[in-house]
Design a protein around this motif. Structure first.
Motif, PDB file in Angstrom:
ATOM      1  N   LEU A   1       0.960  -1.202   0.118  1.00 52.22           N
ATOM      2  CA  LEU A   1       0.132   0.038   0.110  1.00 52.22           C
ATOM      3  C   LEU A   1       0.726   1.081  -0.021  1.00 52.22           C
ATOM      4  O   LEU A   1       1.810   1.418   0.991  1.00 52.22           O
ATOM      5  N   PRO A   2       0.580   2.103  -0.854  1.00 54.87           N
ATOM      6  CA  PRO A   2       1.436   3.538  -0.890  1.00 54.87           C
ATOM      7  C   PRO A   2       1.071   4.339   0.227  1.00 54.87           C
ATOM      8  O   PRO A   2       0.226   4.147   1.073  1.00 54.87           O
ATOM      9  N   GLU A   3       2.205   4.923   0.923  1.00 56.62           N
ATOM     10  CA  GLU A   3       1.817   6.029   1.853  1.00 56.62           C
ATOM     11  C   GLU A   3       0.970   6.830   1.596  1.00 56.62           C
ATOM     12  O   GLU A   3       1.109   7.837   0.385  1.00 56.62           O
ATOM     13  N   ARG A   4       0.413   7.511   2.514  1.00 56.03           N
ATOM     14  CA  ARG A   4      -0.469   8.889   2.196  1.00 56.03           C
ATOM     15  C   ARG A   4       0.607   9.910   2.401  1.00 56.03           C
ATOM     16  O   ARG A   4       1.350  10.329   3.174  1.00 56.03           O
ATOM     17  N   THR A   5       0.284  10.949   1.292  1.00 58.17           N
ATOM     18  CA  THR A   5       1.282  11.931   1.179  1.00 58.17           C
ATOM     19  C   THR A   5       0.331  13.170   1.500  1.00 58.17           C
ATOM     20  O   THR A   5       1.079  14.321   2.076  1.00 58.17           O
ATOM     21  N   GLU A   6      -0.898  12.971   1.850  1.00 59.72           N
ATOM     22  CA  GLU A   6      -1.717  14.230   2.499  1.00 59.72           C
ATOM     23  C   GLU A   6      -2.583  13.412   3.549  1.00 59.72           C
ATOM     24  O   GLU A   6      -2.990  12.381   3.365  1.00 59.72           O
ATOM     25  N   PRO A   7      -3.037  14.245   4.230  1.00 56.26           N
ATOM     26  CA  PRO A   7      -3.974  13.934   5.524  1.00 56.26           C
ATOM     27  C   PRO A   7      -5.231  13.688   4.874  1.00 56.26           C
ATOM     28  O   PRO A   7      -5.534  14.298   4.070  1.00 56.26           O
ATOM     29  N   ALA A   8      -6.107  12.670   5.666  1.00 59.31           N
ATOM     30  CA  ALA A   8      -7.400  12.479   5.072  1.00 59.31           C
ATOM     31  C   ALA A   8      -8.238  13.642   5.099  1.00 59.31           C
ATOM     32  O   ALA A   8      -8.137  14.563   5.858  1.00 59.31           O
ATOM     33  N   ARG A   9      -9.136  13.924   4.179  1.00 63.24           N
ATOM     34  CA  ARG A   9     -10.083  15.315   4.130  1.00 63.24           C
ATOM     35  C   ARG A   9     -11.227  14.935   4.560  1.00 63.24           C
ATOM     36  O   ARG A   9     -11.950  13.810   4.334  1.00 63.24           O
TER      37      ARG A   9
END
Length: 81
Positions: free
Chosen positions: A67-75
């Motif tokens: 799984l790719p890491e999140r680059t932005e926080p969840a909106r």
């Protein structure tokens, strides 16, 4: 015990119930009770769809996905107008 009346039952369904009851050596009422009991106990004991799919394909092994890491926080989603 409670009673149940089923109105507007298709003649075809009633005939199939009569035949199944005779085949199993039951009255139509007993056959209907058995069908209802089976149907309702199965859904009460069943797992969710995802769990059933996982169980069905568990023998095939599985795949580990990276799984790719999140680059932005969840909106947050605005469900208003």
């Amino acid at each position: 015990m409670a009673s149940l009346t089923i109105r507007n039952l298709d003649d075809h369904i009633k005939e199939r119930l009569r035949i199944e009851a005779a085949h199993n050596g039951h009255s139509m009422e007993e056959e209907a009770r058995l069908i209802l009991r089976r149907a309702l106990s199965r859904t009460a004991d069943s797992q969710g769809l995802g769990s059933r799919i996982r169980a069905r394909f568990a023998e095939t092994g599985g795949v580990e996905l990276e799984l790719p890491e999140r680059t932005e926080p969840a909106r947050l989603v605005d469900l208003g107008e």
